[in-house]
Scaffold this motif. Structure first.
Motif, PDB file in Angstrom:
ATOM      1  N   ILE A   3      47.801  15.175 -80.665  1.00 43.09           N
ATOM      2  CA  ILE A   3      47.943  15.913 -81.739  1.00 43.09           C
ATOM      3  C   ILE A   3      49.468  16.985 -81.350  1.00 43.09           C
ATOM      4  O   ILE A   3      50.054  17.065 -82.238  1.00 43.09           O
ATOM      5  CB  ILE A   3      46.875  17.141 -81.809  1.00 43.09           C
ATOM      6  N   MET A   6      52.382  14.786 -82.392  1.00 46.70           N
ATOM      7  CA  MET A   6      52.313  14.901 -83.930  1.00 46.70           C
ATOM      8  C   MET A   6      53.093  15.885 -84.407  1.00 46.70           C
ATOM      9  O   MET A   6      53.496  15.961 -85.426  1.00 46.70           O
ATOM     10  CB  MET A   6      51.032  14.800 -84.388  1.00 46.70           C
ATOM     11  N   GLU A   7      52.572  17.281 -83.986  1.00 47.49           N
ATOM     12  CA  GLU A   7      53.115  18.586 -84.752  1.00 47.49           C
ATOM     13  C   GLU A   7      54.462  18.565 -84.354  1.00 47.49           C
ATOM     14  O   GLU A   7      55.341  18.987 -85.509  1.00 47.49           O
ATOM     15  CB  GLU A   7      52.394  19.510 -83.754  1.00 47.49           C
ATOM     16  N   THR A  10      56.209  16.465 -86.954  1.00 43.69           N
ATOM     17  CA  THR A  10      56.154  17.271 -87.942  1.00 43.69           C
ATOM     18  C   THR A  10      57.441  17.965 -88.366  1.00 43.69           C
ATOM     19  O   THR A  10      57.924  17.930 -89.417  1.00 43.69           O
ATOM     20  CB  THR A  10      54.901  17.948 -88.303  1.00 43.69           C
ATOM     21  N   MET A  11      57.623  18.713 -87.319  1.00 40.65           N
ATOM     22  CA  MET A  11      58.557  19.895 -87.489  1.00 40.65           C
ATOM     23  C   MET A  11      59.878  19.091 -88.020  1.00 40.65           C
ATOM     24  O   MET A  11      60.675  19.738 -88.572  1.00 40.65           O
ATOM     25  CB  MET A  11      58.719  20.856 -86.519  1.00 40.65           C
ATOM     26  N   LEU A  14      60.727  15.870 -91.559  1.00 47.74           N
ATOM     27  CA  LEU A  14      60.307  15.852 -92.835  1.00 47.74           C
ATOM     28  C   LEU A  14      61.402  15.128 -93.753  1.00 47.74           C
ATOM     29  O   LEU A  14      62.117  14.525 -93.196  1.00 47.74           O
ATOM     30  CB  LEU A  14      60.285  17.315 -93.369  1.00 47.74           C
ATOM     31  N   THR A  76      58.577   8.710 -93.582  1.00 44.74           N
ATOM     32  CA  THR A  76      57.329   9.299 -93.136  1.00 44.74           C
ATOM     33  C   THR A  76      56.693   8.147 -92.054  1.00 44.74           C
ATOM     34  O   THR A  76      57.236   7.129 -91.976  1.00 44.74           O
ATOM     35  CB  THR A  76      56.293  10.119 -93.932  1.00 44.74           C
ATOM     36  N   ILE A  77      55.455   8.381 -91.786  1.00 50.63           N
ATOM     37  CA  ILE A  77      54.791   7.344 -91.113  1.00 50.63           C
ATOM     38  C   ILE A  77      54.196   6.225 -92.080  1.00 50.63           C
ATOM     39  O   ILE A  77      53.755   5.357 -91.765  1.00 50.63           O
ATOM     40  CB  ILE A  77      53.831   7.833 -89.788  1.00 50.63           C
TER      41      ILE A  77
END
Lengths: 491, 176
Positions: A3, A6-7, A10-11, A14, A76-77
């Protein structure tokens, strides 16, 4: 996946400008859906919403043509836009444009304002656009559902028709079953790989051993095979093709099939599945059965839409050949063959369904809600209207794969693909299948010249239909004689 | 000894078994309302499964959204349609309390499982060690999966439009 990583992703990751540009055609369609809802709230008018839908589709089409040279971009993914997905999206937008044009003709005969018809049509295009660009099982599933749910609304659209409920229900129940089976397959695949992206997983050869992975792949293929109506899962196709309004049948035959096939190809090709012997055998079986059984069942059909349904089963069977690549190197050629074959299939479908749509309109009485055309209703079409008959001949010959049509070049691609891969069973099935197909395709052509009816009224049509027919005739002939015109886009 | 037997894993499979049995009763049952109540039990069992996998957020959503909101809608719809003759003709009349036994056993199993897990400190420790919190789910949904959320919203719109089209009143001659 962890996780925390992943975070971080994310940051930093985008949507950038490049990514937004790559999915711009899909965004335009989505924007168009939102705008058409506003338009409906403001004023309800059949002409306006039809014109608006066409404008949106033309914009998406032009933008896709512009993007054709773009390099592969991961958005994105979930999505990955490459030239294959853009080329397919062009085909999808083209078919949707023709469908919109044909629909406005048949919707005129009903008194309601059919706003939701056009919104659902755009939603189908959006679903197909998501499918062709998806690189992740989540986006695949969402696109699949978006496509199916919108189709459920469209196949039974004319509620006064006696087939509406049957068609809508059959499609709803069966596609829900197919998607739940596919979802179970995806879950099993996830349980073994630990990720939902199509991208190659490490130690794939290790995974091939695991029976969970194999069962997952099998169930996943069942879901897709339902949508492509490959043979053990084809029973819904003729009924739904027959019961749906003709433009919607066209939409189903082109947009849905093409999008599903391309996403299947993307999914399988990105994980070098050909290591797995079982999967290759399974696809071979599906292909051989679809070619032989699809063509055989078409022989005894009288209703033209049912006949085309069985013929589409056979065509999807032919197309499965390109999935059986033997190594990484052949993939580019496989993509090229698939794209050419799909373009030929779409052009022929658009042509023949335009003819059916116009003939249905001519044969329709004042009070009838649905007309079912049999092959005999084409009797003497040549003496009624030369252009329509010519278009029918070109489309049917292209389906059959007669030289000097696009269908011939498409079949040629498939044959050369099969011979380089030494897939002799498939070559045999392709040849036998095409032989059987000739008998029912030529039956349509012969009926056109039949002149034993005494008085034949001349068919008339509007100016847009006139343009549409002539464009199809010309492009059918020109692209058949000079296939390189398409070839340079997909090389 | 009992504690050994009732590990997280066996509890998970027990809840899964309850879900399977309840779902089976849903599709074989002839009385619509009874079938729906079995469906509630099935969804609750799935929620317990989620909880035992360390996803209390998903478990909560399962209870609130499915067992709560959607099932209430189903029950209301079934009751309001008034399937009068169909219902009385095909559905067996419920006599006595015998039809209570099945759902009560299933629901009580779930309740006992939950109580056992909440009461047992060792199991609690196992479960809280690897919890996926609501915040993490939200960050994934509005980060890498943002487009999925958007596509799902269009999916709902498509469902709404298709449902509306089939359900709208029959009308001839007026603009609808």
């Amino acid at each position: 996946m962890n996780i925390a990583t992943m975070e971080n992703a994310t940051m930093s990751n985008l949507l950038g400008l490049n990514e937004l540009l790559a999915i711009m055609p899909q965004l335009i369609i989505a924007f168009g859906i939102a705008l058409s809802l506003l338009l409906i709230a403001w004023q309800r008018s059949q002409q306006m919403i039809a014109l608006f839908t066409k404008t949106i589709l033309v914009f998406a089409l032009l933008l896709s043509v512009n993007l054709l040279a773009v390099e592969t971009t991961a958005v994105t993914i979930l999505l990955k836009v490459d030239s294959y997905s853009i080329f397919t999206f062009i085909l999808i937008c083209l078919s949707a444009l023709v469908v919109t044009q044909l629909s406005s003709q048949f919707l005129k005969s009903h008194i309601e304002v059919h706003d939701e018809y056009y919104v659902l049509l755009l939603l189908v295009v959006l679903g197909a656009g998501v499918l062709v660009a998806s690189d992740h099982y989540a986006s695949l599933f969402l696109g699949f559902e978006l496509l199916s749910i919108s189709f459920v609304g469209l196949v039974g659209y004319i509620r006064e028709s006696k087939y509406a409920v049957e068609t809508g229900f059959k499609y709803l129940i069966l596609s829900a079953t197919a998607s739940s089976i596919m979802l179970l397959g995806i879950a099993l695949i996830y349980s073994q790989t630990g990720q939902l992206s199509f991208a190659p997983v490490t130690e794939i050869s290790h995974l091939q051993m695991s029976s969970f992975y194999a069962v997952g792949m099998l169930l996943f293929l069942v879901g897709i095979a339902f949508k492509l109506s490959l043979v053990p899962f084809h029973f819904w196709t003729p009924d739904v093709y027959q019961g749906a309004p003709t433009p919607i049948t066209l939409l189903m035959a082109t947009v849905s099939k093409v999008a599903m096939f391309v996403v299947l190809m993307k999914c399988l090709f990105s994980q070098s599945y050909f290591v797995s012997e079982n999967l290759v055998q399974l696809i071979t079986l599906l292909a051989v059965f679809s070619m032989l059984i699809g063509n055989t069942l078409a022989l005894k059909q009288d209703n033209i839409k049912r006949l085309l349904a069985y013929s589409s089963i056979a065509h999807m069977g032919y197309l499965l050949i390109v999935l059986l690549v033997s190594s990484q190197q052949n993939m580019a050629f496989a993509w090229q063959s698939a794209q050419f074959y799909l373009a030929a299939y779409i052009l022929a479908s658009l042509s023949i369904f335009t003819v059916i749509s116009i003939c249905e309109h001519q044969n329709k009485g004042a009070s009838e809600t649905d007309v079912q055309l049999s092959i005999d209703s084409f009797k003497g079409l040549f003496w009624r209207n030369r252009a329509l008959a010519l278009l029918t001949i070109i489309a049917v010959l292209s389906f059959a794969g007669i030289p000097l049509t696009m269908g011939f070049i498409g079949k040629f691609y498939l044959l050369s693909h099969a011979t380089t891969g030494q897939l002799w069973w498939l070559v045999a099935a392709l040849i036998v299948g095409s032989g059987i197909a000739l008998s029912y395709y030529l039956r349509i052509v012969f009926v056109l010249f039949d002149r034993n009816e005494n008085e034949l009224s001349v068919y008339s049509y509007t100016s847009t239909e006139y343009v549409l027919i002539n464009v199809f005739i010309l492009s059918g002939i020109i692209l058949g004689v000079f296939p390189d015109l398409i070839g340079q886009f997909i090389a | 000894m009992l504690a050994n037997f009732l590990s997280v894993e066996s509890l998970f499979y027990l809840a899964g078994l309850v879900a399977v049995i309840a779902s089976f009763k849903v599709v074989t049952g002839k009385n619509t309302v009874h079938a729906l109540l079995y469906l509630v039990v099935s969804l609750l069992a799935v929620a317990v499964c989620f909880y035992l996998m360390g996803a209390p957020f998903a478990a909560g959503l399962e209870v609130i959204v499915y067992a709560g909101a959607i099932l209430v809608l189903f029950v209301f719809a079934v009751m309001m349609f008034g399937l009068t003759t169909d219902e009385t003709k095909y559905a067996p009349q419920s006599k006595g309390l015998s039809f209570w036994v099945g759902p009560i056993i299933l629901a009580m199993t779930l309740l006992a499982e939950l109580l056992w897990v909440i009461d047992n400190a060792q199991l609690q420790q196992q479960l809280t060690a690897n919890v996926v919190s609501a915040k993490q789910v939200g960050m994934l949904l509005y980060g890498p999966y943002l487009l999925a959320v958007e596509i799902a919203s269009f999916l709902l719109l498509a469902g709404l439009l298709a449902g509306y089209h089939y359900a709208k009143p029959e009308s001839r001659g007026t603009h609808l």
